[in-house]
Design a protein around this motif. Structure first.
Motif, PDB file in Angstrom:
ATOM      1  N   HIS A  12       0.955  -1.313  -0.011  1.00 55.78           N
ATOM      2  CA  HIS A  12       0.099   0.082  -0.040  1.00 55.78           C
ATOM      3  C   HIS A  12       0.949   1.219   0.088  1.00 55.78           C
ATOM      4  N   SER A  13       1.829   1.249   0.944  1.00 52.12           N
ATOM      5  CA  SER A  13       2.859   2.460   0.938  1.00 52.12           C
ATOM      6  C   SER A  13       3.589   2.678  -0.444  1.00 52.12           C
ATOM      7  N   VAL A  14       4.195   1.686  -0.806  1.00 54.73           N
ATOM      8  CA  VAL A  14       4.785   1.791  -2.060  1.00 54.73           C
ATOM      9  C   VAL A  14       4.117   1.996  -3.311  1.00 54.73           C
ATOM     10  N   CYS A  15       2.663   1.784  -3.420  1.00 53.39           N
ATOM     11  CA  CYS A  15       1.803   2.122  -4.455  1.00 53.39           C
ATOM     12  C   CYS A  15       1.439   3.940  -4.154  1.00 53.39           C
ATOM     13  N   GLU A  16       1.283   4.054  -2.930  1.00 52.83           N
ATOM     14  CA  GLU A  16       0.947   5.717  -2.768  1.00 52.83           C
ATOM     15  C   GLU A  16       2.425   6.310  -3.168  1.00 52.83           C
ATOM     16  N   GLU A  17       3.503   6.029  -2.953  1.00 51.53           N
ATOM     17  CA  GLU A  17       4.773   6.454  -3.271  1.00 51.53           C
ATOM     18  C   GLU A  17       4.806   6.591  -4.847  1.00 51.53           C
ATOM     19  N   THR A  18       4.624   5.570  -5.482  1.00 47.90           N
ATOM     20  CA  THR A  18       4.707   5.266  -6.842  1.00 47.90           C
ATOM     21  C   THR A  18       3.612   6.417  -7.533  1.00 47.90           C
ATOM     22  N   MET A  19       2.607   6.301  -7.030  1.00 45.89           N
ATOM     23  CA  MET A  19       1.602   7.209  -7.498  1.00 45.89           C
ATOM     24  C   MET A  19       2.111   8.599  -7.701  1.00 45.89           C
ATOM     25  N   SER A  20       2.613   9.309  -6.574  1.00 44.71           N
ATOM     26  CA  SER A  20       3.016  10.527  -6.262  1.00 44.71           C
ATOM     27  C   SER A  20       4.337  10.625  -7.328  1.00 44.71           C
ATOM     28  N   SER A  21       4.983   9.515  -7.396  1.00 53.11           N
ATOM     29  CA  SER A  21       6.150   9.571  -8.644  1.00 53.11           C
ATOM     30  C   SER A  21       5.566   9.799  -9.859  1.00 53.11           C
ATOM     31  N   ASP A  32      12.711   2.624 -14.554  1.00 52.88           N
ATOM     32  CA  ASP A  32      12.092   3.568 -13.574  1.00 52.88           C
ATOM     33  C   ASP A  32      12.174   2.743 -12.139  1.00 52.88           C
ATOM     34  N   GLN A  33      13.301   3.315 -11.441  1.00 53.97           N
ATOM     35  CA  GLN A  33      13.553   2.424 -10.004  1.00 53.97           C
ATOM     36  C   GLN A  33      12.379   2.350  -9.303  1.00 53.97           C
ATOM     37  N   GLN A  34      11.387   3.499  -9.053  1.00 57.75           N
ATOM     38  CA  GLN A  34      10.256   3.316  -8.289  1.00 57.75           C
ATOM     39  C   GLN A  34       9.308   2.236  -8.703  1.00 57.75           C
ATOM     40  N   MET A  35       9.229   2.446 -10.005  1.00 56.63           N
ATOM     41  CA  MET A  35       8.233   1.329 -10.393  1.00 56.63           C
ATOM     42  C   MET A  35       8.838  -0.002 -10.434  1.00 56.63           C
ATOM     43  N   MET A  36       9.851  -0.325 -10.397  1.00 55.20           N
ATOM     44  CA  MET A  36      10.544  -1.622 -10.149  1.00 55.20           C
ATOM     45  C   MET A  36      10.514  -2.042  -8.763  1.00 55.20           C
ATOM     46  N   GLN A  86      -3.394   3.622 -17.558  1.00 55.62           N
ATOM     47  CA  GLN A  86      -3.459   2.329 -16.986  1.00 55.62           C
ATOM     48  C   GLN A  86      -2.558   2.045 -15.760  1.00 55.62           C
ATOM     49  N   ILE A  87      -1.466   2.557 -15.576  1.00 56.24           N
ATOM     50  CA  ILE A  87      -0.651   2.376 -14.699  1.00 56.24           C
ATOM     51  C   ILE A  87      -1.205   3.091 -13.329  1.00 56.24           C
ATOM     52  N   MET A  88      -1.566   4.084 -13.416  1.00 55.32           N
ATOM     53  CA  MET A  88      -2.117   5.116 -12.306  1.00 55.32           C
ATOM     54  C   MET A  88      -3.353   4.272 -11.762  1.00 55.32           C
ATOM     55  N   ARG A  89      -4.323   3.627 -12.639  1.00 57.94           N
ATOM     56  CA  ARG A  89      -5.417   2.708 -12.152  1.00 57.94           C
ATOM     57  C   ARG A  89      -5.022   1.577 -11.503  1.00 57.94           C
ATOM     58  N   ALA A  90      -3.915   0.914 -11.985  1.00 53.87           N
ATOM     59  CA  ALA A  90      -3.484  -0.303 -11.481  1.00 53.87           C
ATOM     60  C   ALA A  90      -2.965   0.008  -9.809  1.00 53.87           C
ATOM     61  N   LEU A  91      -2.194   1.226  -9.803  1.00 55.34           N
ATOM     62  CA  LEU A  91      -1.680   1.615  -8.564  1.00 55.34           C
ATOM     63  C   LEU A  91      -2.735   1.937  -7.667  1.00 55.34           C
ATOM     64  N   MET A  92      -3.859   2.789  -7.928  1.00 54.11           N
ATOM     65  CA  MET A  92      -4.812   3.096  -7.192  1.00 54.11           C
ATOM     66  C   MET A  92      -5.813   1.860  -6.752  1.00 54.11           C
ATOM     67  N   ASP A  93      -6.164   1.007  -7.576  1.00 49.56           N
ATOM     68  CA  ASP A  93      -6.744  -0.280  -7.233  1.00 49.56           C
ATOM     69  C   ASP A  93      -5.860  -1.046  -5.999  1.00 49.56           C
ATOM     70  N   CYS A  94      -4.789  -1.367  -6.753  1.00 45.05           N
ATOM     71  CA  CYS A  94      -3.669  -2.191  -5.615  1.00 45.05           C
ATOM     72  C   CYS A  94      -3.473  -1.452  -4.330  1.00 45.05           C
ATOM     73  N   MET A 150       5.985  12.841 -12.905  1.00 46.42           N
ATOM     74  CA  MET A 150       6.444  12.558 -14.264  1.00 46.42           C
ATOM     75  C   MET A 150       5.682  13.340 -15.360  1.00 46.42           C
ATOM     76  N   GLY A 151       4.326  13.460 -15.084  1.00 47.04           N
ATOM     77  CA  GLY A 151       3.266  14.137 -15.939  1.00 47.04           C
ATOM     78  C   GLY A 151       3.073  13.124 -17.011  1.00 47.04           C
ATOM     79  N   GLY A 152       2.717  13.603 -18.237  1.00 50.99           N
ATOM     80  CA  GLY A 152       2.155  12.779 -19.269  1.00 50.99           C
ATOM     81  C   GLY A 152       2.769  11.472 -19.596  1.00 50.99           C
ATOM     82  N   GLN A 153       4.108  11.140 -18.983  1.00 51.99           N
ATOM     83  CA  GLN A 153       4.829   9.877 -19.278  1.00 51.99           C
ATOM     84  C   GLN A 153       4.120   8.722 -18.517  1.00 51.99           C
ATOM     85  N   ALA A 154       3.386   8.971 -17.345  1.00 54.01           N
ATOM     86  CA  ALA A 154       2.768   8.004 -16.475  1.00 54.01           C
ATOM     87  C   ALA A 154       1.488   7.763 -17.193  1.00 54.01           C
ATOM     88  N   GLN A 155       1.054   6.537 -17.775  1.00 51.06           N
ATOM     89  CA  GLN A 155      -0.116   6.129 -18.522  1.00 51.06           C
ATOM     90  C   GLN A 155      -1.394   5.814 -17.257  1.00 51.06           C
TER      91      GLN A 155
END
Length: 120
Positions: A25-34, A95-99, A45-53, A38-43
């Protein structure tokens, strides 16, 4: 409930799974912030997956801690959400945070799958 009205102690497996969920949960929240930085680079689909998770792992941990009779089913759903999130994060391997997030998701999915198969 035991005879004294107290809930039985959580097993080590349950404690480990709760810990994995809260970490994920914590890592997903940090990754959403990251991603937002990034702006437009973060798709999306990734944001939705992060929020759901993020939501699923928090709820799953809460349900295990209160010994919900739906915990096993929740763990199975949580494992699916974590798998989907890990997959989404893997789409940005540089992306290190994504990994880091994908790794936390995989660990949580594994623990949740084990809990879904265990009697709680």
């Amino acid at each position: 409930m035991t005879q004294s009205g107290m809930m039985p102690a959580m097993t080590k497996q349950m404690q480990d799974c709760v810990e994995a969920c809260m970490n994920c949960h914590s890592v997903c929240e940090e990754t959403m912030s990251s991603c937002l930085q990034m702006g437009g680079q973060a798709q999306m689909q990734i944001m939705r997956a992060l929020m759901d998770c993020s939501e699923m792992t928090r709820m799953c941990a809460d349900m295990m801690m209160r010994r919900s009779p739906m915990s096993a089913e929740m763990c199975a759903m949580c494992a699916r959400a974590c798998d989907m999130c890990a997959e989404a994060c893997m789409s940005m391997p540089d992306d290190q945070q994504m990994m880091r997030c994908a790794e936390a998701c995989r660990r949580c999915a594994e623990m949740c799958r084990a809990m879904a198969g265990a009697s709680m």
